[in-house]
Design an enzyme around this catalytic site. Sequence first.
Site, PDB file in Angstrom:
ATOM      1  N   ASP A 189      -7.374   1.439 -12.951  1.00 58.54           N
ATOM      2  CA  ASP A 189      -6.241   0.517 -12.809  1.00 58.54           C
ATOM      3  C   ASP A 189      -6.729  -0.888 -13.112  1.00 58.54           C
ATOM      4  OD1 ASP A 189      -3.444  -0.113 -11.826  1.00 58.54           O
ATOM      5  OD2 ASP A 189      -4.614  -1.304 -10.401  1.00 58.54           O
ATOM      6  N   GLU A 274      -3.481   3.192 -17.816  1.00 54.26           N
ATOM      7  CA  GLU A 274      -2.035   2.980 -17.899  1.00 54.26           C
ATOM      8  C   GLU A 274      -1.683   2.425 -19.269  1.00 54.26           C
ATOM      9  OE1 GLU A 274       1.563   1.074 -15.145  1.00 54.26           O
ATOM     10  OE2 GLU A 274      -0.533   0.581 -14.746  1.00 54.26           O
ATOM     11  N   ASP A 356      -4.543  -1.130  -5.160  1.00 56.89           N
ATOM     12  CA  ASP A 356      -5.125  -0.827  -6.463  1.00 56.89           C
ATOM     13  C   ASP A 356      -5.848   0.523  -6.477  1.00 56.89           C
ATOM     14  OD1 ASP A 356      -4.186  -3.271  -7.387  1.00 56.89           O
ATOM     15  OD2 ASP A 356      -6.001  -4.329  -6.769  1.00 56.89           O
TER      16      ASP A 356
END
Length: 399
Positions: A189, A274, A356
């Site tokens: 992330d 992502e 996170d």
Amino acid sequence: MAVNRVKRAFKYRFYPSDAQAAELLRTFGCVRKVYNLALAARSEAWARQERVNYNATSAMLTAWKKTEELAFLNEVSSVPLQQTLRHLQSAFTHFFAKRAKYPRFKSRKTSRKSAEYTTSGFRFRGGALTLAKMADSLDIVWSRPLPEGAKPSTVTVSQDPAGRWFVSILCEDPSVKPLPATDAAVGIDVGLDRLLTLSTGEKVANPRHERRDRARLARAQRELSRKAKGEGANRRKARRKVATVHARIADRRRDLLHQLTTRLVRENQTLVIEDLTVRNMVKNRPLARAIADAGWREFRSMLEYKAAWYGREVIAVDRYFPSTRLCSGCGSLREKLPLSVRAWMCGNCGTAHDRDVNAAKNLLAAGLAATVCGAGVRPQRSSPGGQSATKQKTPRREP
């Protein structure tokens, strides 16, 4: 079984003599001139609904060299001039395939100064590189050795805005081979407070390279703004100082990203990230500077090509997947989670989450599920039968 050799570019800094610098600058100018002439010719043909390909522009180049106005094109090596026509052809190929916008003209002030030489345009013997139209070899700082027995196929010479000279040598690297397979997988992330947060719980601090040099950059930019506009020597020096600060920031950022991506690829078989649209995110004015400084796009690019080198897999989870609001323990979805909330507790199972780390764990789970479903690295934007394997956008509730 055929061995798949990886071609790799090795970039070095070099220090040209005055004669070599003059020759290269002249070559850069001719490359830019030929590119613009060919683009203008193809644009005019496009307006007439005619198609002009590389062969046609190559014939035009031969005719241009015979004119009195463009006779100076004969003073430089013809190889970079032919290569820039090939680059233009590639740009139009991407345009017609709808992968890029219509090619733009090169600017003398803002365009990258570079020239590409193929094997007929240089000589590489005994560790010495000599370009066409030059008597002496380049004074290259060999910061790392080329692969043993390397035979360069392409050499690209460039000068950055800070005035530094670089040569990029493309050759096969037999040392790049798939790493032994491992069962390790990691979710990644990206963020601003922390550059990276891994599903293992590891957090990588964001060094904020631009912020560290912001005062120096602002001072150099103020000095530039005070110089009279034009082509004066003082303004060129001030512009060079601004470019030097920018180059320092970019070098440190790139060095860190190389270290991180190499370590992640070596340690993990599967890497899940992502699928962010950085070009849209930088339109957020309050965060644009910080997002650009983080280098998310460059991080992903490095991760993908290194994974391809070493036999690893990168999976990009759709940007609409609610990785932050989803409990990695029980799978329940939280309705809202403001950006200011860095830690939260699941109301269903009572698990305490770091924002996170929880997002990284959910990305990993979604990426592994996508591989089982057969989804690719870049998930579909829309599917005839519903959402893609990784796109799990929260349904909108009816009032």
